[in-house]
Design a protein around this motif. Structure first.
Motif, PDB file in Angstrom:
ATOM      1  N   GLY A 149      17.392  43.245  37.542  1.00 47.18           N
ATOM      2  CA  GLY A 149      16.666  42.479  36.543  1.00 47.18           C
ATOM      3  C   GLY A 149      16.646  41.001  36.859  1.00 47.18           C
ATOM      4  N   GLU A 150      16.303  40.219  35.856  1.00 42.41           N
ATOM      5  CA  GLU A 150      16.154  38.777  36.030  1.00 42.41           C
ATOM      6  C   GLU A 150      16.430  38.078  34.703  1.00 42.41           C
ATOM      7  N   GLU A 151      16.982  36.881  34.788  1.00 42.13           N
ATOM      8  CA  GLU A 151      17.162  36.065  33.592  1.00 42.13           C
ATOM      9  C   GLU A 151      15.808  35.773  32.954  1.00 42.13           C
ATOM     10  N   TRP A 152      15.757  35.862  31.634  1.00 40.09           N
ATOM     11  CA  TRP A 152      14.557  35.437  30.909  1.00 40.09           C
ATOM     12  C   TRP A 152      14.811  33.987  30.520  1.00 40.09           C
ATOM     13  N   ASP A 153      14.707  33.123  31.516  1.00 44.36           N
ATOM     14  CA  ASP A 153      15.137  31.735  31.365  1.00 44.36           C
ATOM     15  C   ASP A 153      13.993  30.811  30.969  1.00 44.36           C
ATOM     16  N   ASP A 174      20.398  29.596  25.753  1.00 42.99           N
ATOM     17  CA  ASP A 174      20.869  30.883  26.267  1.00 42.99           C
ATOM     18  C   ASP A 174      19.676  31.722  26.695  1.00 42.99           C
ATOM     19  N   CYS A 175      19.981  32.806  27.373  1.00 41.33           N
ATOM     20  CA  CYS A 175      18.951  33.767  27.741  1.00 41.33           C
ATOM     21  C   CYS A 175      19.594  35.137  27.905  1.00 41.33           C
ATOM     22  N   VAL A 176      18.766  36.151  28.076  1.00 41.43           N
ATOM     23  CA  VAL A 176      19.215  37.496  28.419  1.00 41.43           C
ATOM     24  C   VAL A 176      18.625  37.829  29.779  1.00 41.43           C
ATOM     25  N   ASP A 177      19.114  38.906  30.374  1.00 39.28           N
ATOM     26  CA  ASP A 177      18.490  39.434  31.589  1.00 39.28           C
ATOM     27  C   ASP A 177      17.733  40.688  31.188  1.00 39.28           C
ATOM     28  N   ILE A 235       7.062  47.882  29.864  1.00 35.07           N
ATOM     29  CA  ILE A 235       8.271  47.987  29.051  1.00 35.07           C
ATOM     30  C   ILE A 235       9.457  47.517  29.885  1.00 35.07           C
ATOM     31  N   VAL A 236      10.292  46.675  29.254  1.00 34.10           N
ATOM     32  CA  VAL A 236      11.504  46.171  29.894  1.00 34.10           C
ATOM     33  C   VAL A 236      12.714  46.558  29.043  1.00 34.10           C
ATOM     34  N   GLU A 237      13.881  46.399  29.640  1.00 29.59           N
ATOM     35  CA  GLU A 237      15.138  46.693  28.938  1.00 29.59           C
ATOM     36  C   GLU A 237      16.106  45.542  29.141  1.00 29.59           C
ATOM     37  N   VAL A 238      16.846  45.202  28.098  1.00 30.30           N
ATOM     38  CA  VAL A 238      17.881  44.171  28.197  1.00 30.30           C
ATOM     39  C   VAL A 238      19.020  44.747  29.033  1.00 30.30           C
ATOM     40  N   CYS A 239      19.321  44.069  30.153  1.00 32.72           N
ATOM     41  CA  CYS A 239      20.380  44.559  31.046  1.00 32.72           C
ATOM     42  C   CYS A 239      21.572  43.599  31.112  1.00 32.72           C
ATOM     43  N   ALA A 240      21.479  42.451  30.440  1.00 33.65           N
ATOM     44  CA  ALA A 240      22.619  41.543  30.258  1.00 33.65           C
ATOM     45  C   ALA A 240      22.394  40.805  28.947  1.00 33.65           C
ATOM     46  N   GLU A 241      23.415  40.832  28.095  1.00 31.48           N
ATOM     47  CA  GLU A 241      23.305  40.170  26.797  1.00 31.48           C
ATOM     48  C   GLU A 241      23.308  38.654  26.958  1.00 31.48           C
ATOM     49  N   SER A 242      23.099  37.980  25.858  1.00 32.34           N
ATOM     50  CA  SER A 242      22.939  36.529  25.826  1.00 32.34           C
ATOM     51  C   SER A 242      24.047  35.803  26.597  1.00 32.34           C
ATOM     52  N   HIS A 243      23.623  34.873  27.426  1.00 35.59           N
ATOM     53  CA  HIS A 243      24.525  34.024  28.209  1.00 35.59           C
ATOM     54  C   HIS A 243      23.817  32.702  28.471  1.00 35.59           C
ATOM     55  N   HIS A 244      24.545  31.740  29.000  1.00 31.02           N
ATOM     56  CA  HIS A 244      23.967  30.422  29.256  1.00 31.02           C
ATOM     57  C   HIS A 244      22.788  30.532  30.231  1.00 31.02           C
TER      58      HIS A 244
END
Length: 140
Positions: A25-29, A82-85, A63-72
């Motif tokens: 995945g990728e950060e949604w930054d 913050d963002c998610v991946d 369709i995407v899926e959250v693969c890392a919860e909120s982080h800097h």
């Protein structure tokens, strides 16, 4: 599970680029809106989202899926952001346009219709299922 919508200009970050990131995945930054950031802070692993091409296309394309919860957010030193991946799950068989969504009275209360500028927004489960059906795409 909760449902979301992630908006991106295809010239900045496209569905194809998201798919190319694979399982990692990728950060949604780069999100600099407090409401959108707060939505990401509420996301959990496994939550699903629509990938929406804004600007010219104005269509849900995957369709995407959250693969890392909120982080800097790694693109800034500012601790407020913050963002998610997210990772790509599958493309829509048929993209669903904003015009199609607006034309369906059942979707008139959708955040995308009422507040279309918000880059990360919640989607109700009934909206999720209707739009997946419109796009001939498995909602699960």
């Amino acid at each position: 599970m909760a449902y979301w919508l992630f908006k991106s200009e295809p010239s900045t970050w496209s569905w194809d680029q998201q798919v190319a990131k694979g399982e990692a995945g990728e950060e949604w930054d780069g999100v600099r809106n407090y409401q959108a950031r707060n939505h990401m802070r509420n996301m959990k692993l496994g939550d699903r989202g629509f990938f929406y091409h804004s600007q010219k296309d104005k269509a849900i394309v995957g369709i995407v899926e959250v693969c890392a919860e909120s982080h800097h957010d790694s693109t800034t030193d500012d601790e407020r952001w913050d963002c998610v991946d997210i990772k790509a799950i599958r493309p829509f068989e048929t993209p669903v346009t904003l015009d199609q969504i607006k034309a369906d009275e059942r979707l008139s209360e959708m955040v995308l219709v009422k507040s279309s500028r918000l880059s990360v927004q919640p989607v109700r489960e009934d909206e999720w299922r209707m739009i997946c059906a419109m796009g001939q795409t498995n909602p699960d």
